[in-house]
Design a protein around this motif. Structure first.
Motif, mmCIF file in Angstrom:
data_model
loop_
_atom_site.group_PDB
_atom_site.id
_atom_site.type_symbol
_atom_site.label_atom_id
_atom_site.label_comp_id
_atom_site.label_asym_id
_atom_site.label_seq_id
_atom_site.Cartn_x
_atom_site.Cartn_y
_atom_site.Cartn_z
ATOM 1 N N MET A 100 0.856 -1.266 -0.060
ATOM 2 C CA MET A 100 0.114 -0.008 -0.081
ATOM 3 C C MET A 100 0.917 1.069 -0.129
ATOM 4 O O MET A 100 1.940 1.435 0.777
ATOM 5 C CB MET A 100 -0.904 -0.109 1.177
ATOM 6 C CG MET A 100 -2.011 0.954 1.272
ATOM 7 S SD MET A 100 -1.667 2.718 1.071
ATOM 8 C CE MET A 100 -1.413 2.885 2.901
ATOM 9 N N ARG A 101 0.267 2.220 -0.835
ATOM 10 C CA ARG A 101 1.249 3.493 -0.900
ATOM 11 C C ARG A 101 0.099 4.605 -1.065
ATOM 12 O O ARG A 101 -1.086 4.556 -1.385
ATOM 13 C CB ARG A 101 2.102 3.498 -2.069
ATOM 14 C CG ARG A 101 3.216 2.475 -2.180
ATOM 15 C CD ARG A 101 4.461 2.701 -1.316
ATOM 16 N NE ARG A 101 5.555 1.789 -1.491
ATOM 17 C CZ ARG A 101 5.418 0.768 -0.747
ATOM 18 N NH1 ARG A 101 4.558 0.111 0.110
ATOM 19 N NH2 ARG A 101 6.731 -0.027 -1.105
ATOM 20 N N PHE A 102 0.633 5.955 -0.723
ATOM 21 C CA PHE A 102 -0.120 7.194 -1.081
ATOM 22 C C PHE A 102 0.715 7.832 -2.101
ATOM 23 O O PHE A 102 1.846 7.876 -2.236
ATOM 24 C CB PHE A 102 -0.370 8.030 0.428
ATOM 25 C CG PHE A 102 -1.255 7.484 1.059
ATOM 26 C CD1 PHE A 102 -2.613 7.574 1.034
ATOM 27 C CD2 PHE A 102 -0.593 6.862 2.469
ATOM 28 C CE1 PHE A 102 -3.418 7.083 2.037
ATOM 29 C CE2 PHE A 102 -1.628 6.568 3.371
ATOM 30 C CZ PHE A 102 -2.990 6.655 3.175
ATOM 31 N N MET A 103 -0.244 8.445 -2.950
ATOM 32 C CA MET A 103 0.297 9.429 -3.982
ATOM 33 C C MET A 103 -0.503 10.894 -3.941
ATOM 34 O O MET A 103 -1.718 10.664 -3.851
ATOM 35 C CB MET A 103 0.462 8.718 -5.341
ATOM 36 C CG MET A 103 0.895 9.678 -6.576
ATOM 37 S SD MET A 103 0.880 8.739 -8.065
ATOM 38 C CE MET A 103 -1.006 8.940 -8.289
ATOM 39 N N THR A 104 0.399 11.608 -3.894
ATOM 40 C CA THR A 104 -0.318 12.942 -3.825
ATOM 41 C C THR A 104 -0.024 13.946 -5.165
ATOM 42 O O THR A 104 1.299 13.857 -5.441
ATOM 43 C CB THR A 104 0.012 13.791 -2.750
ATOM 44 O OG1 THR A 104 -0.306 13.024 -1.719
ATOM 45 C CG2 THR A 104 -0.923 15.187 -2.545
ATOM 46 N N GLN A 152 -4.710 24.494 -10.032
ATOM 47 C CA GLN A 152 -4.330 25.432 -9.011
ATOM 48 C C GLN A 152 -5.420 25.419 -7.950
ATOM 49 O O GLN A 152 -6.573 25.326 -7.900
ATOM 50 C CB GLN A 152 -4.182 26.605 -9.468
ATOM 51 C CG GLN A 152 -3.521 27.642 -8.435
ATOM 52 C CD GLN A 152 -3.614 29.069 -8.977
ATOM 53 O OE1 GLN A 152 -3.498 29.305 -10.205
ATOM 54 N NE2 GLN A 152 -3.024 30.070 -8.104
ATOM 55 N N GLY A 153 -4.978 25.186 -6.585
ATOM 56 C CA GLY A 153 -5.804 24.997 -5.659
ATOM 57 C C GLY A 153 -6.480 23.767 -5.193
ATOM 58 O O GLY A 153 -7.589 23.844 -4.192
ATOM 59 N N ALA A 154 -6.242 22.676 -6.052
ATOM 60 C CA ALA A 154 -6.815 21.395 -5.693
ATOM 61 C C ALA A 154 -5.675 20.493 -5.731
ATOM 62 O O ALA A 154 -4.889 20.240 -6.752
ATOM 63 C CB ALA A 154 -8.174 21.238 -6.591
ATOM 64 N N SER A 155 -5.743 19.417 -4.801
ATOM 65 C CA SER A 155 -4.838 18.344 -4.679
ATOM 66 C C SER A 155 -5.723 16.921 -4.764
ATOM 67 O O SER A 155 -6.703 16.775 -4.032
ATOM 68 C CB SER A 155 -4.117 18.411 -3.417
ATOM 69 O OG SER A 155 -3.216 19.414 -3.544
ATOM 70 N N GLU A 156 -5.064 16.163 -5.356
ATOM 71 C CA GLU A 156 -5.447 14.746 -5.484
ATOM 72 C C GLU A 156 -4.590 13.915 -4.620
ATOM 73 O O GLU A 156 -3.463 13.831 -4.636
ATOM 74 C CB GLU A 156 -5.434 14.109 -6.842
ATOM 75 C CG GLU A 156 -5.840 12.826 -7.087
ATOM 76 C CD GLU A 156 -5.945 12.419 -8.692
ATOM 77 O OE1 GLU A 156 -6.689 11.617 -8.916
ATOM 78 O OE2 GLU A 156 -4.820 12.732 -9.038
ATOM 79 N N VAL A 157 -5.356 12.841 -3.772
ATOM 80 C CA VAL A 157 -4.776 11.795 -3.076
ATOM 81 C C VAL A 157 -5.248 10.368 -3.352
ATOM 82 O O VAL A 157 -6.287 10.394 -3.512
ATOM 83 C CB VAL A 157 -4.922 12.168 -1.468
ATOM 84 C CG1 VAL A 157 -4.380 11.311 -0.562
ATOM 85 C CG2 VAL A 157 -4.310 13.461 -0.974
ATOM 86 N N ILE A 158 -4.365 9.702 -3.710
ATOM 87 C CA ILE A 158 -4.721 8.541 -4.090
ATOM 88 C C ILE A 158 -3.957 7.225 -3.011
ATOM 89 O O ILE A 158 -2.666 7.307 -2.913
ATOM 90 C CB ILE A 158 -4.163 7.950 -5.560
ATOM 91 C CG1 ILE A 158 -4.847 8.976 -6.594
ATOM 92 C CG2 ILE A 158 -4.595 6.836 -6.061
ATOM 93 C CD1 ILE A 158 -4.586 8.922 -7.944
ATOM 94 N N ALA A 159 -4.710 6.234 -2.730
ATOM 95 C CA ALA A 159 -4.148 5.233 -1.926
ATOM 96 C C ALA A 159 -4.271 4.134 -2.797
ATOM 97 O O ALA A 159 -5.188 3.788 -3.625
ATOM 98 C CB ALA A 159 -5.093 4.977 -0.783
ATOM 99 N N TYR A 160 -3.150 3.227 -3.259
ATOM 100 C CA TYR A 160 -3.208 2.076 -4.270
ATOM 101 C C TYR A 160 -2.382 1.112 -3.331
ATOM 102 O O TYR A 160 -1.475 1.230 -2.362
ATOM 103 C CB TYR A 160 -2.567 2.404 -5.342
ATOM 104 C CG TYR A 160 -1.156 2.998 -5.413
ATOM 105 C CD1 TYR A 160 -0.454 1.983 -5.842
ATOM 106 C CD2 TYR A 160 -0.856 4.156 -5.206
ATOM 107 C CE1 TYR A 160 1.107 2.365 -5.999
ATOM 108 C CE2 TYR A 160 0.288 4.675 -5.317
ATOM 109 C CZ TYR A 160 1.206 3.765 -5.752
ATOM 110 O OH TYR A 160 2.677 4.176 -5.642
#
Length: 104
Positions: free
Chosen positions: A80-84, A89-97
């Motif tokens: 398992m890892r997180f990626m950001t 501009q002004g928005a971030s994506e966070v993914i757990a995989y």
């Protein structure tokens, strides 16, 4: 659900590899957080409102990851890892995989 960042789970044997699963969310800033963060950026220190926002985003991504793995029949996730990333501009994506597996 067992979740580890390693490729194996000590004391468990992987009986089936289901495949890669992921869960994600996109979080955006708001004007109140931006003003506070801008001031904090001038004087230094932790931007606590952003820290809280990113912690919430990781929690949401993790819950979605677990839901997808469970619905695929897994009882564990390995690697398992997180990626950001910043998507606009002004928005971030966070993914757990990770890799959904069945262990005994």
């Amino acid at each position: 659900m067992i979740i580890v960042t390693t490729d194996q789970i000590p004391g468990k044997e992987i009986k089936e590899v289901i495949g890669v699963v992921s869960g994600g969310t996109v979080q955006s800033k708001n004007i109140g957080k931006d003003i506070g963060a801008g001031l904090k950026g001038l004087v230094g220190g932790e931007m606590k409102s952003y820290t809280a926002m990113m912690e919430e985003a990781r929690d949401i991504a993790m819950k979605r990851l677990i839901e997808k793995a469970s619905s695929a029949g897994a009882n564990a996730i390995v690697g398992m890892r997180f990626m950001t990333s910043s998507i606009v501009q002004g928005a971030s994506e966070v993914i757990a995989y990770g890799t959904a597996v069945v262990v005994e």
